[in-house]
Design a protein around this motif. Sequence first.
Motif, PDB file in Angstrom:
ATOM      1  N   UNK A  37       0.880  -1.165   0.000  1.00  0.00           N
ATOM      2  CA  UNK A  37       0.000   0.000   0.000  1.00  0.00           C
ATOM      3  C   UNK A  37       0.914   1.210   0.000  1.00  0.00           C
ATOM      4  N   UNK A  38       0.759   2.045  -0.995  1.00  0.00           N
ATOM      5  CA  UNK A  38       1.593   3.241  -1.121  1.00  0.00           C
ATOM      6  C   UNK A  38       0.801   4.432  -0.602  1.00  0.00           C
ATOM      7  N   UNK A  39       1.386   5.106   0.368  1.00  0.00           N
ATOM      8  CA  UNK A  39       0.785   6.327   0.912  1.00  0.00           C
ATOM      9  C   UNK A  39       1.535   7.494   0.287  1.00  0.00           C
ATOM     10  N   UNK A  47       1.824  17.163  -8.839  1.00  0.00           N
ATOM     11  CA  UNK A  47       2.989  16.291  -8.622  1.00  0.00           C
ATOM     12  C   UNK A  47       2.823  15.509  -7.320  1.00  0.00           C
ATOM     13  N   UNK A  48       3.491  14.369  -7.262  1.00  0.00           N
ATOM     14  CA  UNK A  48       3.481  13.578  -6.033  1.00  0.00           C
ATOM     15  C   UNK A  48       4.572  14.118  -5.132  1.00  0.00           C
ATOM     16  N   UNK A  49       4.174  14.527  -3.942  1.00  0.00           N
ATOM     17  CA  UNK A  49       5.121  15.123  -3.009  1.00  0.00           C
ATOM     18  C   UNK A  49       5.932  14.068  -2.271  1.00  0.00           C
ATOM     19  N   UNK A  50       5.291  13.019  -1.843  1.00  0.00           N
ATOM     20  CA  UNK A  50       5.977  12.028  -1.018  1.00  0.00           C
ATOM     21  C   UNK A  50       5.314  10.677  -1.247  1.00  0.00           C
ATOM     22  N   UNK A  51       6.080   9.617  -1.211  1.00  0.00           N
ATOM     23  CA  UNK A  51       5.508   8.271  -1.330  1.00  0.00           C
ATOM     24  C   UNK A  51       6.235   7.351  -0.363  1.00  0.00           C
ATOM     25  N   UNK A  52       5.479   6.702   0.498  1.00  0.00           N
ATOM     26  CA  UNK A  52       6.058   5.749   1.445  1.00  0.00           C
ATOM     27  C   UNK A  52       5.281   4.436   1.378  1.00  0.00           C
ATOM     28  N   UNK A  53       5.942   3.360   1.776  1.00  0.00           N
ATOM     29  CA  UNK A  53       5.324   2.038   1.755  1.00  0.00           C
ATOM     30  C   UNK A  53       4.647   1.757   3.086  1.00  0.00           C
ATOM     31  N   UNK A  54       3.409   1.319   2.982  1.00  0.00           N
ATOM     32  CA  UNK A  54       2.678   0.822   4.150  1.00  0.00           C
ATOM     33  C   UNK A  54       2.264  -0.596   3.810  1.00  0.00           C
ATOM     34  N   UNK A  55       2.099  -1.439   4.804  1.00  0.00           N
ATOM     35  CA  UNK A  55       1.595  -2.803   4.585  1.00  0.00           C
ATOM     36  C   UNK A  55       2.271  -3.478   3.395  1.00  0.00           C
ATOM     37  N   UNK A  56       3.562  -3.572   3.472  1.00  0.00           N
ATOM     38  CA  UNK A  56       4.380  -4.083   2.377  1.00  0.00           C
ATOM     39  C   UNK A  56       4.742  -5.546   2.618  1.00  0.00           C
ATOM     40  N   UNK A  57       4.422  -6.428   1.662  1.00  0.00           N
ATOM     41  CA  UNK A  57       4.773  -7.845   1.817  1.00  0.00           C
ATOM     42  C   UNK A  57       6.001  -8.235   1.003  1.00  0.00           C
ATOM     43  N   UNK A  68       7.975   2.745  -5.308  1.00  0.00           N
ATOM     44  CA  UNK A  68       7.846   4.097  -4.753  1.00  0.00           C
ATOM     45  C   UNK A  68       8.370   5.138  -5.742  1.00  0.00           C
ATOM     46  N   UNK A  69       9.438   4.803  -6.442  1.00  0.00           N
ATOM     47  CA  UNK A  69      10.012   5.699  -7.438  1.00  0.00           C
ATOM     48  C   UNK A  69       9.028   5.962  -8.581  1.00  0.00           C
ATOM     49  N   UNK A 100      -3.233  10.175  -0.089  1.00  0.00           N
ATOM     50  CA  UNK A 100      -3.879   9.001  -0.669  1.00  0.00           C
ATOM     51  C   UNK A 100      -3.155   7.741  -0.190  1.00  0.00           C
ATOM     52  N   UNK A 101      -3.907   6.705   0.131  1.00  0.00           N
ATOM     53  CA  UNK A 101      -3.328   5.376   0.358  1.00  0.00           C
ATOM     54  C   UNK A 101      -3.881   4.486  -0.741  1.00  0.00           C
ATOM     55  N   UNK A 102      -2.972   3.903  -1.522  1.00  0.00           N
ATOM     56  CA  UNK A 102      -3.376   3.135  -2.700  1.00  0.00           C
ATOM     57  C   UNK A 102      -2.769   1.739  -2.651  1.00  0.00           C
TER      58      UNK A 102
END
Length: 109
Positions: A37-39, A47-57, A68-69, A100-102
């Motif tokens: 899940x990318x937050x 533009x996308x300001x920030x992207x972090x990984x949540x719930x990553x398997x 994320x890139x 957004x969480x996607x």
Amino acid sequence: LFDKQVIDNVIKSHGNELMGCYKTRHLKKSNEIERITVKFVIAKDGRVYDAIAKENTFESQKVTLCILNVFTKMQFPAGMRTDIKRDSVTLPDGSKGIEISYPVSFGVE
């Protein structure tokens, strides 16, 4: 206003790049579906300001960073806004963005 379909379409337009990240992994084939899940925050200019990984398997950090890139390079329509207060965040420059969480999942073909 904020449109989930627009966001979905932009992300799906980068599907080949996301799949490319997944295919670079050096793991044995498994029958498990892998998820991340990318937050991320969409700034006023789209533009996308920030992207972090949540719930990553994913065990591979290389795959995670690649995904994320791809998200940080996405461009959404400028001026997107939301009427949902909890989705609105203030960016370091004082402007508002939408958080957004996607969820993205990859399975066996």
